[in-house]
Write an enzyme that holds these catalytic residues in place. Structure first.
Site, PDB file in Angstrom:
ATOM      1  N   GLY A 247      38.968  32.359  48.709  1.00 29.63           N
ATOM      2  CA  GLY A 247      38.796  31.209  47.834  1.00 29.63           C
ATOM      3  C   GLY A 247      38.383  31.616  46.431  1.00 29.63           C
ATOM      4  O   GLY A 247      38.146  32.793  46.138  1.00 29.63           O
TER       5      GLY A 247
ATOM      6  N   SER B 106      35.303  34.127  45.266  1.00 29.24           N
ATOM      7  CA  SER B 106      34.886  34.756  46.528  1.00 29.24           C
ATOM      8  C   SER B 106      34.549  36.231  46.360  1.00 29.24           C
ATOM      9  O   SER B 106      33.932  36.827  47.224  1.00 29.24           O
ATOM     10  CB  SER B 106      35.984  34.593  47.584  1.00 29.24           C
ATOM     11  OG  SER B 106      37.167  35.255  47.163  1.00 29.24           O
ATOM     12  N   GLY B 107      34.998  36.825  45.245  1.00 31.31           N
ATOM     13  CA  GLY B 107      34.763  38.250  45.017  1.00 31.31           C
ATOM     14  C   GLY B 107      35.989  39.110  45.257  1.00 31.31           C
ATOM     15  O   GLY B 107      35.912  40.339  45.212  1.00 31.31           O
TER      16      GLY B 107
ATOM     17  N   HIS C 214      37.531  38.781  33.002  1.00 29.29           N
ATOM     18  CA  HIS C 214      38.228  39.794  33.803  1.00 29.29           C
ATOM     19  C   HIS C 214      38.516  41.041  32.966  1.00 29.29           C
ATOM     20  O   HIS C 214      38.382  42.167  33.454  1.00 29.29           O
ATOM     21  CB  HIS C 214      39.529  39.236  34.381  1.00 29.29           C
ATOM     22  CG  HIS C 214      39.364  38.516  35.663  1.00 29.29           C
ATOM     23  ND1 HIS C 214      39.383  39.156  36.879  1.00 29.29           N
ATOM     24  CD2 HIS C 214      39.179  37.196  35.934  1.00 29.29           C
ATOM     25  CE1 HIS C 214      39.210  38.270  37.837  1.00 29.29           C
ATOM     26  NE2 HIS C 214      39.077  37.078  37.288  1.00 29.29           N
TER      27      HIS C 214
ATOM     28  N   GLU D 183      50.710  42.538  30.875  1.00 34.73           N
ATOM     29  CA  GLU D 183      50.808  41.098  31.073  1.00 34.73           C
ATOM     30  C   GLU D 183      52.236  40.763  31.479  1.00 34.73           C
ATOM     31  O   GLU D 183      53.179  41.009  30.735  1.00 34.73           O
ATOM     32  CB  GLU D 183      50.396  40.350  29.807  1.00 34.73           C
ATOM     33  CG  GLU D 183      48.937  40.526  29.489  1.00 34.73           C
ATOM     34  CD  GLU D 183      48.467  39.717  28.308  1.00 34.73           C
ATOM     35  OE1 GLU D 183      49.205  38.831  27.838  1.00 34.73           O
ATOM     36  OE2 GLU D 183      47.340  39.975  27.838  1.00 34.73           O
TER      37      GLU D 183
END
Length: 163
Positions: free
Chosen positions: A8, A11-12, A51, A63
């Protein structure tokens, strides 16, 4: 080696996937960022920047929001973060086109660590695009689980190996 981390939001999974990509890489790994910045979403820009800061100089960033086969090459290590955004960016495409792209990635002799948001455990969405996104996430998740050598579910920063 192909590896999938799913879970989810928050969540890590990205942190664990980054750690795994660094562990299995013999060279500086590539970070394939799939977010399409054309939406002018300030909240998402903050997430993207977070991030970027998190991975600092450990990865070379590429990208690519639409065609992962254009950037993945032999004998390297890639972290794809995230497949969910890639699905969202490609919603207008047919399911088989996306599956074909994954099958092409499977054939490339390289390491790929995939990150996928788990969104298939809720109710069926009311609107057509949300339904298609959830359905594709489940279908793509199944395909990734099949082609990956290792599959990890992540909850609260803890990983459970399923495969």
């Amino acid at each position: 080696m192909k590896i999938l981390y799913f879970g989810g939001q928050k969540s890590g999974k990205s942190s664990l996937a980054e750690k795994k990509a660094l562990e299995i890489s013999t060279n500086k790994p590539y970070y394939i960022a799939t977010y399409d910045n054309s939406y002018d979403d300030k909240e998402m820009k903050k997430r993207v920047n977070r991030h970027k800061e998190q991975r600092e100089k450990k990865f070379t960033t590429i990208e690519e929001a639409y065609d992962l086969t254009k950037v993945v090459k032999e004998k390297e290590t890639f972290l794809v973060d995230c497949i969910s955004m890639w699905i969202f960016n490609n919603l207008e495409k047919q399911e088989q086109e996306l599956i074909n792209q994954l099958e092409e990635l499977e054939k490339i002799d390289c390491n790929i660590v995939f990150v996928l948001n788990e969104v298939t455990s809720g109710v069926i969405p009311f609107d057509k695009n949300s339904r298609k996104f959830v359905d594709l996430t489940g279908i793509i998740g199944q395909k990734l689980a099949k082609i990956c050598d290792e599959v990890y579910e992540v909850k609260f920063g803890l990983e459970s190996r399923l495969k």
